[in-house]
Design a protein around this motif. Structure first.
Motif, PDB file in Angstrom:
ATOM      1  N   ALA A  12      63.413  68.076  17.788  1.00 28.90           N
ATOM      2  CA  ALA A  12      64.606  67.300  18.111  1.00 28.90           C
ATOM      3  C   ALA A  12      65.840  67.852  17.402  1.00 28.90           C
ATOM      4  O   ALA A  12      65.752  68.311  16.257  1.00 28.90           O
ATOM      5  CB  ALA A  12      64.404  65.846  17.706  1.00 28.90           C
ATOM      6  N   PRO A  13      67.006  67.806  18.038  1.00 31.12           N
ATOM      7  CA  PRO A  13      68.240  68.236  17.366  1.00 31.12           C
ATOM      8  C   PRO A  13      68.456  67.520  16.046  1.00 31.12           C
ATOM      9  O   PRO A  13      68.845  68.136  15.046  1.00 31.12           O
ATOM     10  CB  PRO A  13      69.338  67.885  18.377  1.00 31.12           C
ATOM     11  CG  PRO A  13      68.654  67.834  19.687  1.00 31.12           C
ATOM     12  CD  PRO A  13      67.262  67.360  19.422  1.00 31.12           C
ATOM     13  N   ALA A  14      68.200  66.205  16.034  1.00 31.33           N
ATOM     14  CA  ALA A  14      68.418  65.429  14.815  1.00 31.33           C
ATOM     15  C   ALA A  14      67.524  65.918  13.688  1.00 31.33           C
ATOM     16  O   ALA A  14      67.963  66.016  12.527  1.00 31.33           O
ATOM     17  CB  ALA A  14      68.165  63.947  15.094  1.00 31.33           C
ATOM     18  N   SER A  15      66.274  66.238  13.993  1.00 30.17           N
ATOM     19  CA  SER A  15      65.355  66.743  12.967  1.00 30.17           C
ATOM     20  C   SER A  15      65.783  68.120  12.484  1.00 30.17           C
ATOM     21  O   SER A  15      65.757  68.418  11.280  1.00 30.17           O
ATOM     22  CB  SER A  15      63.928  66.799  13.517  1.00 30.17           C
ATOM     23  OG  SER A  15      63.470  65.511  13.868  1.00 30.17           O
ATOM     24  N   LEU A 164      76.000  71.979  15.397  1.00 33.82           N
ATOM     25  CA  LEU A 164      75.282  73.211  15.754  1.00 33.82           C
ATOM     26  C   LEU A 164      73.862  72.893  16.224  1.00 33.82           C
ATOM     27  O   LEU A 164      73.360  73.507  17.175  1.00 33.82           O
ATOM     28  CB  LEU A 164      75.237  74.171  14.560  1.00 33.82           C
ATOM     29  CG  LEU A 164      76.495  75.005  14.329  1.00 33.82           C
ATOM     30  CD1 LEU A 164      76.477  75.636  12.949  1.00 33.82           C
ATOM     31  CD2 LEU A 164      76.655  76.080  15.407  1.00 33.82           C
ATOM     32  N   ALA A 165      73.217  71.941  15.584  1.00 36.94           N
ATOM     33  CA  ALA A 165      71.878  71.536  16.016  1.00 36.94           C
ATOM     34  C   ALA A 165      71.920  70.996  17.444  1.00 36.94           C
ATOM     35  O   ALA A 165      71.045  71.288  18.262  1.00 36.94           O
ATOM     36  CB  ALA A 165      71.295  70.495  15.065  1.00 36.94           C
ATOM     37  N   THR A 166      72.961  70.214  17.748  1.00 34.39           N
ATOM     38  CA  THR A 166      73.118  69.680  19.104  1.00 34.39           C
ATOM     39  C   THR A 166      73.391  70.808  20.102  1.00 34.39           C
ATOM     40  O   THR A 166      72.714  70.923  21.133  1.00 34.39           O
ATOM     41  CB  THR A 166      74.273  68.663  19.143  1.00 34.39           C
ATOM     42  OG1 THR A 166      73.968  67.556  18.301  1.00 34.39           O
ATOM     43  CG2 THR A 166      74.506  68.160  20.552  1.00 34.39           C
ATOM     44  N   VAL A 167      74.395  71.639  19.797  1.00 34.03           N
ATOM     45  CA  VAL A 167      74.814  72.679  20.739  1.00 34.03           C
ATOM     46  C   VAL A 167      73.719  73.718  20.955  1.00 34.03           C
ATOM     47  O   VAL A 167      73.531  74.217  22.078  1.00 34.03           O
ATOM     48  CB  VAL A 167      76.120  73.346  20.255  1.00 34.03           C
ATOM     49  CG1 VAL A 167      76.462  74.566  21.105  1.00 34.03           C
ATOM     50  CG2 VAL A 167      77.268  72.335  20.299  1.00 34.03           C
ATOM     51  N   SER A 168      72.977  74.029  19.913  1.00 32.76           N
ATOM     52  CA  SER A 168      71.935  75.045  20.069  1.00 32.76           C
ATOM     53  C   SER A 168      70.867  74.613  21.060  1.00 32.76           C
ATOM     54  O   SER A 168      70.152  75.454  21.619  1.00 32.76           O
ATOM     55  CB  SER A 168      71.299  75.376  18.714  1.00 32.76           C
ATOM     56  OG  SER A 168      70.670  74.245  18.133  1.00 32.76           O
ATOM     57  N   THR A 169      70.775  73.321  21.319  1.00 29.48           N
ATOM     58  CA  THR A 169      69.803  72.824  22.291  1.00 29.48           C
ATOM     59  C   THR A 169      70.061  73.375  23.686  1.00 29.48           C
ATOM     60  O   THR A 169      69.127  73.549  24.478  1.00 29.48           O
ATOM     61  CB  THR A 169      69.832  71.279  22.314  1.00 29.48           C
ATOM     62  OG1 THR A 169      69.602  70.797  20.985  1.00 29.48           O
ATOM     63  CG2 THR A 169      68.774  70.717  23.240  1.00 29.48           C
ATOM     64  N   VAL A 170      71.322  73.658  24.010  1.00 25.93           N
ATOM     65  CA  VAL A 170      71.629  74.140  25.364  1.00 25.93           C
ATOM     66  C   VAL A 170      71.100  75.544  25.599  1.00 25.93           C
ATOM     67  O   VAL A 170      71.056  75.998  26.747  1.00 25.93           O
ATOM     68  CB  VAL A 170      73.144  74.085  25.687  1.00 25.93           C
ATOM     69  CG1 VAL A 170      73.691  72.694  25.479  1.00 25.93           C
ATOM     70  CG2 VAL A 170      73.927  75.122  24.896  1.00 25.93           C
TER      71      VAL A 170
END
Length: 446
Positions: A12-15, A164-170
């Motif tokens: 998960a992005p949050a993790s 960055l954790a969120t954006v890297s998901t894409v």
């Protein structure tokens, strides 16, 4: 070195954000896998730790905190160097970081989740409207990064790591970041400046191989001295967010110059306002040229800038702050969101939302009721900004009735509000004006 338990879904992005924060601080986290697809988060032993049963959840020597952004700030405040650039003590720098964290939760991550994540349930991405919201969110982020290397100032902060954790998901999908040149530049710089970046990418590679396992993870996851100063607050009077800021200002003894932004007429889209706030949201506070928006970032800024040293409204203690931050994120992402979806159709149609919307309201109120079990305030033993913000949200029920009787702790807390909350009378007076205004508007439509 402290040894802390992180209950999480590793992909998960949050993790991943928390893992990178820990790496930056030289901390070791004992990762405990919570399989939300199997309902691990609903098991009694986990609900006992986190009654909201969301992940990630951090347990540090018996102290439990959840909501990844609250965890990130807690780790820096508890274990970072004095005045760490990841989350510095300067109130203006903190306010910008907080605004970006709330932007991530309420705008960027929300948009990505609604467009990309349906593919794991249906095999299809979201619709064009959902994609438009993704592009809009990236457009805001692109604006934030205009002329600078980091999202909230001149140095890497927790806001960069979380986003960055969120954006890297894409990177799991076909999405062209080059349409947003500032974002693309910032993202390409990440490997050079972000601790734990390689591990983040490795986890993403694992996620690409096991997409079906992932993304069910996020259930709907120096102080100034008080003085009379005047600050501009761009707002819609009567809104919960505006009332929260006004009560906080009352508590710290600052005067707000209220500037009406009529969103019904599109005032928030006028160039002069967009220049102040490129995300064109209200309320927006301007303090001697410094602009900050997102209610919860504003209220913490006001206390840090103008409150007494170590104010109980937002005390210095990292654990107390982490709990307050978690409650603020809970308000934004769970409580306020559910009430908005249930109540706000009334202001357009004269009818509240459907039963499903009401069920989500009751679930959120159930969480709040649990938080208040055995205590008089939502985040500890004293009134904090979390109480003020959530009271502002709940008091909207003065306009559209809501049965709180099923939640005795909430009822007790709410009944105590007039005795302990600065600006409560003004809050109620503003609600009465808002109710009258809305009744007149609805009458005009009939």
């Amino acid at each position: 070195m402290p040894n802390m338990d992180l209950y999480n879904m590793p992909m998960a992005p949050a993790s991943r954000a928390i893992q990178m924060i820990a790496k930056a601080l030289g901390l070791e986290l004992n990762s405990k896998f919570i399989n939300t697809m199997e309902g691990d988060q609903l098991k009694p032993e986990f609900v006992k730790i986190n009654p909201q049963h969301t992940i990630p959840t951090l347990v540090d020597n018996g102290f439990a905190i959840w909501e990844s952004r609250a965890i990130a700030v807690y780790l820096v405040e508890k274990y970072g160097k004095t005045d760490s650039p990841l989350y510095p003590k300067d109130p203006q720098k903190r306010a910008l970081i907080n605004q970006r964290l709330y932007f991530d939760m309420g705008t960027l991550y929300d948009a990505l989740a609604k467009y990309f994540f349906p593919i794991f349930r249906t095999g299809q991405l979201g619709d064009q409207e959902a994609l438009d919201k993704v592009n809009s969110a990236f457009g805001f982020l692109n604006t934030f990064l205009e002329g600078q290397d980091f999202v909230a100032g001149s140095e890497l902060t927790v806001a960069d790591i979380v986003i960055l954790a969120t954006v890297s998901t894409v990177t799991m999908f076909s999405f062209d970041l080059q349409k947003f040149p500032n974002v693309d530049r910032w993202y390409k710089n990440a490997p050079k400046v972000t601790p734990g970046w390689e591990e983040n990418l490795q986890t993403l590679e694992q996620a690409k191989k096991a997409k079906s396992v992932y993304f069910s993870v996020y259930p709907t996851a120096s102080h100034g001295i008080s003085t009379m100063v005047t600050l501009d607050l761009y707002n819609m009077p009567g809104s919960p967010n505006t009332r929260a800021v006004q009560m906080t200002a009352k508590a710290v003894g600052v005067e707000l110059n209220s500037i009406f932004v009529n969103t019904l007429e599109g005032d928030e889209l006028k160039p002069e306002f967009v220049k102040i706030n490129p995300q064109h949201t209200i309320p927006t506070l301007v303090d001697n040229g410094f602009a900050v928006w997102e209610t919860r970032a504003i209220v913490t800024y006001l206390v840090e800038k103008y409150g007494k040293p170590d104010s109980p409204l937002f005390p210095n203690d990292p654990q107390k702050r982490a709990t307050i931050n978690q409650r603020l994120y809970f308000d934004m992402g769970t409580l306020y969101e559910s009430l908005a979806k249930y109540f706000f159709p009334y202001f357009r149609t004269g009818q509240v939302g459907d039963q499903e919307s009401l069920d989500k309201v009751n679930a959120a109120l159930g969480d709040l009721n649990t938080f208040l079990e055995g205590q008089d305030f939502v985040a500890g033993s004293q009134l904090t900004v979390a109480d003020i913000v959530i009271l502002s949200t709940i008091s909207t029920s003065e306009i559209v009735p809501l049965d709180l009787a099923k939640f005795p702790n909430v009822v007790r807390w709410y009944k105590n509000a007039p005795k302990v909350t600065p600006g409560w009378e003004e809050n109620l007076a503003s609600l009465k004006q808002a109710k009258k205004f809305l009744e007149e508007k609805l009458a005009e439509k009939k």
